[in-house]
Design a protein around this motif. Structure first.
Motif, PDB file in Angstrom:
ATOM      1  N   ARG A 102      -9.510  -4.332   2.464  1.00  0.00           N
ATOM      2  CA  ARG A 102     -10.678  -3.573   2.902  1.00  0.00           C
ATOM      3  C   ARG A 102     -11.019  -2.520   1.863  1.00  0.00           C
ATOM      4  O   ARG A 102     -10.150  -2.099   1.096  1.00  0.00           O
ATOM      5  N   ALA A 125     -11.090   6.597   5.987  1.00  0.00           N
ATOM      6  CA  ALA A 125     -11.847   7.141   7.122  1.00  0.00           C
ATOM      7  C   ALA A 125     -11.185   6.809   8.453  1.00  0.00           C
ATOM      8  O   ALA A 125     -11.198   7.625   9.383  1.00  0.00           O
ATOM      9  N   GLU A 126     -10.593   5.621   8.555  1.00  0.00           N
ATOM     10  CA  GLU A 126      -9.930   5.236   9.799  1.00  0.00           C
ATOM     11  C   GLU A 126      -8.659   6.036  10.032  1.00  0.00           C
ATOM     12  O   GLU A 126      -8.369   6.473  11.161  1.00  0.00           O
ATOM     13  N   GLU A 177      -3.699  -3.006   3.556  1.00  0.00           N
ATOM     14  CA  GLU A 177      -4.980  -2.503   4.046  1.00  0.00           C
ATOM     15  C   GLU A 177      -5.963  -2.256   2.903  1.00  0.00           C
ATOM     16  O   GLU A 177      -7.141  -2.630   2.980  1.00  0.00           O
ATOM     17  N   THR A 178      -5.500  -1.632   1.832  1.00  0.00           N
ATOM     18  CA  THR A 178      -6.403  -1.297   0.729  1.00  0.00           C
ATOM     19  C   THR A 178      -6.716  -2.492  -0.158  1.00  0.00           C
ATOM     20  O   THR A 178      -7.653  -2.455  -0.958  1.00  0.00           O
ATOM     21  N   TRP A 187     -11.265   0.938   0.173  1.00  0.00           N
ATOM     22  CA  TRP A 187     -10.339   2.048   0.382  1.00  0.00           C
ATOM     23  C   TRP A 187     -10.969   3.185   1.174  1.00  0.00           C
ATOM     24  O   TRP A 187     -10.275   3.874   1.946  1.00  0.00           O
ATOM     25  N   ARG A 188     -12.270   3.386   1.034  1.00  0.00           N
ATOM     26  CA  ARG A 188     -12.931   4.443   1.807  1.00  0.00           C
ATOM     27  C   ARG A 188     -12.859   4.154   3.300  1.00  0.00           C
ATOM     28  O   ARG A 188     -12.720   5.070   4.119  1.00  0.00           O
ATOM     29  N   ASP A 189     -12.986   2.896   3.675  1.00  0.00           N
ATOM     30  CA  ASP A 189     -12.910   2.528   5.091  1.00  0.00           C
ATOM     31  C   ASP A 189     -11.509   2.783   5.636  1.00  0.00           C
ATOM     32  O   ASP A 189     -11.344   3.265   6.766  1.00  0.00           O
ATOM     33  N   VAL A 190     -10.507   2.451   4.844  1.00  0.00           N
ATOM     34  CA  VAL A 190      -9.128   2.700   5.259  1.00  0.00           C
ATOM     35  C   VAL A 190      -8.890   4.195   5.420  1.00  0.00           C
ATOM     36  O   VAL A 190      -8.305   4.654   6.414  1.00  0.00           O
TER      37      VAL A 190
END
Length: 356
Positions: A107, A114-115, A103-104, A109-112
């Motif tokens: 995408r 936050a999700e 995932e990181t 890392w902030r998006d991961v």
């Protein structure tokens, strides 16, 4: 944040590559040993580097090496459609780490973060709060230093540990409202049977004082800072109840506070609620019957952390790191109290209480 002398402690002074070397060294090892004890090394080395003690990291790791175990064998991959069935499954620790590594890598890392943050918050007490603490250290590094592959991987391992150890608290009754974080911690009812580990004590929780409920993000951040301060100060007079475990009443909410700048503001109120629950749970599990006095200190923040680093105990290092975020005299005295209560890893050093 800054130390009391105003010196920025954003970790940006480490140009040696020590943190990345340490993280690469650690990522072949699992987050636990003996099936239940946390590997504190990633958190401790991040704190050491962040506070200007990078030169001590490899010596510290050499001393800690016997506590490291290999990553557990994988079972089956965690995916975006099957993650719910794997949440809280400690046998899937490696599966979760690999999921977040993917995932990181794919995408931001902030998006991961936050999700997954709202998915993981309900299980904040799992692993005696160590997973969220490790996440807070990883986020701090990514927020304050250059993003590198080992630092991004550290966030993946931290989130994976949290997912595998996720453990919701039991249903709790709301007690009378408390006027402050300090008063709320004082009013937390201790669990009836204070024996066994954290996982034996959490099921005994029944009620917490009402404190910190807000829908305003800025108020949530202010109150979270108040909670970290109150829990750190409280260690100075209550830490003897269980010197290792009670540091988490402060370091767990501080991990959440460190993550706030990387999170959408709408997640801040829920973050405060979870941090309060984690701090109150640790307090209830290990509150001593009596309050003890503490000694004031005239040492600077830098001197206090140097003592913690020389002491070498992982919890003591991490607690001193949190105390420096606060930076006031009582927080520094609490950090010194931790060096007195916890046995040193490097016992040849002299401590402020005169022992050797």
């Amino acid at each position: 944040m800054t130390d009391t002398d105003g010196r920025d402690t954003d970790g940006g002074t480490d140009t040696s590559g020590t943190l990345d070397e340490a993280l690469q060294r650690l990522h072949t090892h699992g987050p636990e040993r003996l099936g239940r004890l946390t590997n504190h090394a990633p958190m401790a080395v991040e704190a050491l580097v962040h506070r200007g003690q990078a030169r001590t990291v490899h010596r510290w790791l050499d001393r800690y090496r016997h506590k490291l175990e290999d990553m557990p064998a994988p079972h089956s991959p965690v995916t975006a459609t099957t993650w719910r069935e794997a949440l809280g499954d400690t046998a899937r620790i490696t599966d979760w780490a690999r999921f977040f590594e993917r995932e990181t890598q794919e995408r931001p890392w902030r998006d991961v973060l936050a999700e997954w943050w709202p998915r993981l918050l309900p299980g904040i007490a799992g692993g005696s709060t160590h997973p969220v603490i490790r996440t807070g250290h990883a986020v701090r590094t990514l927020l304050t230093t250059e993003e590198t592959a080992p630092r991004r991987a550290e966030l993946a391992h931290a989130l994976g540990y949290w997912a595998a150890r996720s453990q919701p608290l039991p249903e709790l009754t709301a007690l009378a409202p408390a006027p402050s974080a300090a008063a709320a911690l004082d009013a937390v009812p201790p669990v009836p049977r204070q024996d066994g580990g954290m996982r034996d004590r959490l099921p005994q929780l029944t009620a917490f004082p009402s404190w910190g409920a807000t829908a305003d993000p800025d108020t949530a951040r202010t109150q979270l800072t108040e909670l970290v301060t109150a829990a750190t100060h409280r260690y100075a007079t209550h830490g003897h109840g269980e010197p290792i475990m009670l540091v988490h009443a402060a370091t767990a909410p501080n991990a959440v506070l460190r993550a706030l700048p990387a999170l959408p503001r709408e997640l801040w109120p829920a973050s405060l609620a979870a941090a309060w629950a984690a701090s109150a749970a640790v307090t209830a599990a290990y509150t001593p019957r009596e309050v003890r006095s503490h000694r004031a200190t005239t040492l600077t923040a830098e001197e206090v952390f140097e003592l913690a680093a020389a002491h070498g105990d992982d919890h003591t290092i991490k607690f001193a790191d949190t105390a420096l975020d606060i930076g006031d005299p009582k927080a520094l005295a609490a950090a010194l109290r931790a060096t007195e209560l916890n046995p040193p890893v490097f016992p040849s050093k002299a401590w402020p209480n005169g022992t050797v």
